[in-house]
Design a protein around this motif. Structure first.
Motif, PDB file in Angstrom:
ATOM      1  N   GLU A  48      60.476  38.367  58.307  1.00 61.42           N
ATOM      2  CA  GLU A  48      58.921  37.881  58.209  1.00 61.42           C
ATOM      3  C   GLU A  48      59.173  35.984  58.406  1.00 61.42           C
ATOM      4  OE1 GLU A  48      57.707  38.882  54.581  1.00 61.42           O
ATOM      5  OE2 GLU A  48      58.237  40.955  54.504  1.00 61.42           O
ATOM      6  N   VAL A  49      58.257  35.569  58.715  1.00 61.11           N
ATOM      7  CA  VAL A  49      57.616  34.018  58.562  1.00 61.11           C
ATOM      8  C   VAL A  49      56.795  33.670  57.997  1.00 61.11           C
ATOM      9  CG1 VAL A  49      56.843  32.030  59.621  1.00 61.11           C
ATOM     10  CG2 VAL A  49      58.378  33.858  61.202  1.00 61.11           C
ATOM     11  N   VAL A  50      57.688  33.555  57.159  1.00 63.37           N
ATOM     12  CA  VAL A  50      56.419  33.247  55.040  1.00 63.37           C
ATOM     13  C   VAL A  50      56.118  31.239  55.484  1.00 63.37           C
ATOM     14  CG1 VAL A  50      56.620  32.804  52.882  1.00 63.37           C
ATOM     15  CG2 VAL A  50      58.746  34.832  54.498  1.00 63.37           C
ATOM     16  N   THR A  51      55.196  31.279  55.440  1.00 63.23           N
ATOM     17  CA  THR A  51      54.532  30.098  54.866  1.00 63.23           C
ATOM     18  C   THR A  51      54.594  29.968  53.363  1.00 63.23           C
ATOM     19  OG1 THR A  51      53.613  30.457  57.429  1.00 63.23           O
ATOM     20  CG2 THR A  51      52.784  28.529  56.243  1.00 63.23           C
ATOM     21  N   LEU A  52      54.195  28.837  52.741  1.00 72.23           N
ATOM     22  CA  LEU A  52      54.164  28.810  50.866  1.00 72.23           C
ATOM     23  C   LEU A  52      52.595  28.018  51.114  1.00 72.23           C
ATOM     24  CD1 LEU A  52      58.130  28.053  50.167  1.00 72.23           C
ATOM     25  CD2 LEU A  52      56.771  30.240  50.236  1.00 72.23           C
ATOM     26  N   GLU A  53      52.686  27.885  50.317  1.00 69.49           N
ATOM     27  CA  GLU A  53      51.218  27.359  49.878  1.00 69.49           C
ATOM     28  C   GLU A  53      51.591  25.626  49.675  1.00 69.49           C
ATOM     29  OE1 GLU A  53      50.087  28.370  45.852  1.00 69.49           O
ATOM     30  OE2 GLU A  53      49.165  30.013  46.541  1.00 69.49           O
ATOM     31  N   SER A  54      52.569  25.277  49.947  1.00 75.83           N
ATOM     32  CA  SER A  54      53.343  24.097  49.628  1.00 75.83           C
ATOM     33  C   SER A  54      52.907  23.800  51.271  1.00 75.83           C
ATOM     34  CB  SER A  54      55.102  23.588  49.100  1.00 75.83           C
ATOM     35  OG  SER A  54      55.673  24.361  49.905  1.00 75.83           O
ATOM     36  N   GLY A  55      54.015  24.128  52.741  1.00 73.58           N
ATOM     37  CA  GLY A  55      53.541  23.912  53.999  1.00 73.58           C
ATOM     38  C   GLY A  55      54.995  24.402  54.472  1.00 73.58           C
ATOM     39  N   GLU A  56      55.514  24.845  53.320  1.00 70.22           N
ATOM     40  CA  GLU A  56      57.373  24.756  53.899  1.00 70.22           C
ATOM     41  C   GLU A  56      57.463  26.133  54.290  1.00 70.22           C
ATOM     42  OE1 GLU A  56      61.511  26.179  51.953  1.00 70.22           O
ATOM     43  OE2 GLU A  56      59.948  24.742  50.686  1.00 70.22           O
ATOM     44  N   ARG A  57      57.672  26.171  56.002  1.00 66.63           N
ATOM     45  CA  ARG A  57      58.291  28.112  56.373  1.00 66.63           C
ATOM     46  C   ARG A  57      59.405  28.134  55.965  1.00 66.63           C
ATOM     47  NH1 ARG A  57      55.682  28.356  61.756  1.00 66.63           N
ATOM     48  NH2 ARG A  57      57.142  26.168  62.900  1.00 66.63           N
ATOM     49  N   PHE A  58      59.718  29.560  56.366  1.00 69.52           N
ATOM     50  CA  PHE A  58      61.209  30.094  56.739  1.00 69.52           C
ATOM     51  C   PHE A  58      61.262  31.416  57.490  1.00 69.52           C
ATOM     52  CE2 PHE A  58      60.071  31.016  52.889  1.00 69.52           C
ATOM     53  CZ  PHE A  58      60.759  32.348  51.903  1.00 69.52           C
ATOM     54  N   ALA A  59      62.026  31.639  57.650  1.00 71.36           N
ATOM     55  CA  ALA A  59      62.119  33.540  58.560  1.00 71.36           C
ATOM     56  C   ALA A  59      63.033  34.578  57.617  1.00 71.36           C
ATOM     57  CB  ALA A  59      62.800  33.394  59.381  1.00 71.36           C
ATOM     58  N   GLY A  60      62.999  35.489  57.243  1.00 73.35           N
ATOM     59  CA  GLY A  60      63.787  35.858  56.434  1.00 73.35           C
ATOM     60  C   GLY A  60      63.651  37.773  56.705  1.00 73.35           C
ATOM     61  N   GLN A  61      64.431  38.319  55.838  1.00 69.04           N
ATOM     62  CA  GLN A  61      64.075  39.282  56.061  1.00 69.04           C
ATOM     63  C   GLN A  61      63.839  40.086  54.108  1.00 69.04           C
ATOM     64  OE1 GLN A  61      67.576  40.583  58.079  1.00 69.04           O
ATOM     65  NE2 GLN A  61      66.589  41.546  59.770  1.00 69.04           N
ATOM     66  N   ARG A  62      62.894  40.808  53.566  1.00 69.43           N
ATOM     67  CA  ARG A  62      62.950  41.260  52.529  1.00 69.43           C
ATOM     68  C   ARG A  62      63.001  42.263  52.110  1.00 69.43           C
ATOM     69  NH1 ARG A  62      57.039  42.401  50.166  1.00 69.43           N
ATOM     70  NH2 ARG A  62      56.579  41.022  50.911  1.00 69.43           N
ATOM     71  N   VAL A  63      64.794  41.917  51.025  1.00 65.48           N
ATOM     72  CA  VAL A  63      65.251  42.222  50.177  1.00 65.48           C
ATOM     73  C   VAL A  63      64.481  43.594  49.408  1.00 65.48           C
ATOM     74  CG1 VAL A  63      67.756  42.702  49.618  1.00 65.48           C
ATOM     75  CG2 VAL A  63      67.008  41.097  51.341  1.00 65.48           C
ATOM     76  N   ARG A  64      63.899  42.588  48.763  1.00 65.37           N
ATOM     77  CA  ARG A  64      63.663  43.336  47.073  1.00 65.37           C
ATOM     78  C   ARG A  64      62.522  43.150  46.498  1.00 65.37           C
ATOM     79  NH1 ARG A  64      68.980  42.619  45.300  1.00 65.37           N
ATOM     80  NH2 ARG A  64      68.643  41.422  43.435  1.00 65.37           N
ATOM     81  N   GLN A  65      61.949  43.243  45.519  1.00 62.48           N
ATOM     82  CA  GLN A  65      61.003  42.016  44.891  1.00 62.48           C
ATOM     83  C   GLN A  65      61.355  42.706  43.238  1.00 62.48           C
ATOM     84  OE1 GLN A  65      57.117  42.602  45.946  1.00 62.48           O
ATOM     85  NE2 GLN A  65      56.761  44.662  45.463  1.00 62.48           N
ATOM     86  N   GLU A  66      60.891  41.512  42.360  1.00 64.26           N
ATOM     87  CA  GLU A  66      61.895  41.680  40.727  1.00 64.26           C
ATOM     88  C   GLU A  66      60.783  41.010  40.022  1.00 64.26           C
ATOM     89  OE1 GLU A  66      65.752  40.865  39.911  1.00 64.26           O
ATOM     90  OE2 GLU A  66      66.408  42.636  41.118  1.00 64.26           O
ATOM     91  N   ARG A  67      60.240  42.188  38.748  1.00 66.27           N
ATOM     92  CA  ARG A  67      59.284  41.081  37.797  1.00 66.27           C
ATOM     93  C   ARG A  67      60.194  41.063  36.074  1.00 66.27           C
ATOM     94  NH1 ARG A  67      53.906  41.271  37.486  1.00 66.27           N
ATOM     95  NH2 ARG A  67      53.405  43.160  38.903  1.00 66.27           N
ATOM     96  N   ILE A  68      60.714  39.713  36.215  1.00 67.72           N
ATOM     97  CA  ILE A  68      60.910  39.388  34.564  1.00 67.72           C
ATOM     98  C   ILE A  68      60.072  39.689  33.797  1.00 67.72           C
ATOM     99  CG2 ILE A  68      62.661  37.796  34.089  1.00 67.72           C
ATOM    100  CD1 ILE A  68      62.906  35.885  35.633  1.00 67.72           C
TER     101      ILE A  68
END
Length: 522
Positions: A48-68
């Motif tokens: 995935e090419v993820v674009t954050l609301e701040s405008g920063e971009r990075f590429a990564g493969q999603r591993v998992r998601q957690e909720r504290i």
């Protein structure tokens, strides 16, 4: 249930059947957990090419998601790679901070010998010092990269074969010749010339490997020059079909089973650990079986029954409950330092103070585990001997057979299934032991197998890798828990499979012999 109550059995059959069902379900759940977590590691996840609301971009493969707990925001973990550029391999991002996600087909993943994976785009290929710009999204660039990777893989295999099959044996022969008392100058000169010629061939292969390099770019604009010799594999997960993904998964599993570990055992395969585990178990079985069978035959068939024999039986059963680390300490003191040190002083004095047998190795590990499992084989074999009807023995003696012939031709063949039962139990226990092996020969990293083409072919003094210790090492001694976790699951599944295969082999052999000799059912 009514008929069972009338017969006085109550609900015990249901309770027994339910216990068996729960045990099978627990075993199935364990295998599903290990398989799903371990084998999924080799599946090419999309980038995935993820674009954050701040405008920063990075590429990564999603591993998992957690909720504290107590926090409504969901955090997502991405494997971003590019450690040599960003200084980190993972990134947590709040789901609410993500603006857009895209899956460009031109993004590629490079598996490298150093620095882990790279996620980004291909900008150019360099050959012999000249950079050849290619459009990053063109199929031409991808095809050229694959062709050059095929060339590099062939050169890397030639280098490996030359290093392992020619240079390493020549180096060992030169070292042995120099340490011997009768030095042969002509022989030394010949070996030296052969070694220098092999080194020249190795240097030529290194030069050919260093010819190509890649110009890479991350999604945030950072550029990197990567030597193609350090690239092990490349793929574009977003552009792969299901067939391509399945083939990639199969190649990943095959490499995991056939290659050695690298990068602190967090990458690569486990072939040395598989070989070491199987070889140690086979040697242990060859050592423990005759001693255990002979001891059981003496206790049940030869010795006069009395208080002393009953005391010996009690001692044997108590030995089965001794913690395994105690056997490891015993093996270290008696086998390694005692017998091994004495062998070094008798036969390898010219190599001292560097020990040959006075250090941990495959032989001492097998002997230690043979001692650990000896009570199991004795007890199982003796129980099998006790189940043979006395009429079999009396009939053989009445027909004129001697006591030795009665044991060899009647009793022992009928007791073979019980012997194999003891061996099965011994294999199941020994294959998973780790604590004693840490003292008597197992190594964190031993990519060279203790088996080669030089006499005596199987080097019993060599250190070896073990699947159980490999799991402990990458799970608790590694510096990156997230990278180690899938390999822990995959290695644990592999250890279970190895134990099951070894046990099934012995079970089928036991069934065949039981049917052949018509031994009583256990």
């Amino acid at each position: 249930m009514t008929s069972w109550r009338r017969q006085g059995e109550g609900g015990w059959p249901w309770l027994a059947a339910g216990s068996v069902a729960l045990s099978l379900l627990a075993l199935l759940a364990l295998l599903v957990l290990l398989g799903s977590r371990g084998l999924a590691h080799f599946w090419p996840a999309p980038v995935e090419v993820v674009t954050l609301e701040s405008g920063e971009r990075f590429a990564g493969q999603r591993v998992r998601q957690e909720r504290i707990a107590g926090d409504p925001q969901v955090d997502v973990l991405y494997r971003t790679g590019n450690r040599d550029l960003d200084g980190s391999y993972w990134r947590w991002v709040g789901a609410g901070a993500i603006d857009t996600r895209r899956y460009p087909d031109d993004l590629l993943v490079l598996e490298r010998e150093h620095w882990g994976e790279f996620l980004g785009r291909l900008v150019a290929l360099r050959a012999a010092g000249d950079a050849v710009p290619l459009p990053a999204a063109s199929d031409e660039a991808w095809h050229v990269l694959r062709e050059r990777l095929t060339r590099v893989e062939a050169l890397r295999e030639q280098r490996r074969q030359l290093s392992e099959d020619v240079i390493a044996p020549l180096a060992r022969r030169l070292a042995a010749l120099r340490s011997s008392e009768a030095l042969d100058p002509a022989r030394q000169q010949t070996l030296t010339e052969q070694w220098e010629a092999a080194r020249q061939r190795l240097d030529a292969l290194d030069t050919a490997l260093a010819r190509d390099a890649l110009i890479l770019e991350s999604v945030d604009g950072q550029r990197l020059e990567q030597p193609l010799a350090g690239v092990l594999a490349a793929w574009r997960p977003n552009a792969m079909s299901w067939v391509d993904r399945l083939l990639h998964w199969g190649r990943g599993v095959g490499r995991f089973l056939s290659e050695g570990p690298r990068a602190g055992s967090l990458e690569g395969g486990v072939w040395p650990a598989i070989f070491g585990t199987v070889m140690m178990v086979l040697l242990m079985s060859l050592i423990v079986t005759p001693f255990g069978v002979l001891a059981a035959v003496y206790l049940n068939e030869v010795a006069r029954q009395g208080p002393l024999i009953r005391l010996v039986r009690i001692a044997v059963r108590n030995l089965a409950g001794v913690p395994s680390i105690v056997y490891g300490v015993f093996g270290l003191g008696v086998f390694v330092y005692g017998i091994g040190g004495q062998l070094d002083s008798w036969f390898f004095s010219e190599r001292l103070p560097s020990p040959t047998f006075g250090t941990g190795g495959l032989l001492w590990a097998s002997l230690t585990l043979a001692l650990l499992t000896l009570p199991v084989v004795i007890v199982a074999t003796e129980e099998g001997l006790a189940r043979i009807p006395d009429q079999q023995r009396e009939g053989a003696l009445a027909l004129g057979a001697t006591r030795y012939e009665m044991l060899r031709r009647v009793v022992l063949p009928m007791a073979v299934p019980a012997m194999l039962t003891g061996v099965i139990l011994a294999v199941a226990r020994a294959a998973g032991e780790v604590a004693p092996l840490m003292l008597v020969g197992v190594a964190r990293l031993a990519p060279q197998l203790p088996l080669d083409g030089e006499f005596p072919f199987l080097h019993l003094d060599s250190k070896f890798m073990h699947l159980g210790y490999h799991i402990y090492n990458i799970g608790f001694q590694g510096g990156d828990v997230e990278r180690a976790l899938p390999l822990v699951y995959a290695s644990a599944l592999l250890l279970v499979v190895v134990i099951v295969v070894l046990n099934l082999t012995a079970i089928f052999l036991r069934h065949h012999l039981r049917a052949r000799h018509r031994a009583p059912e256990r």
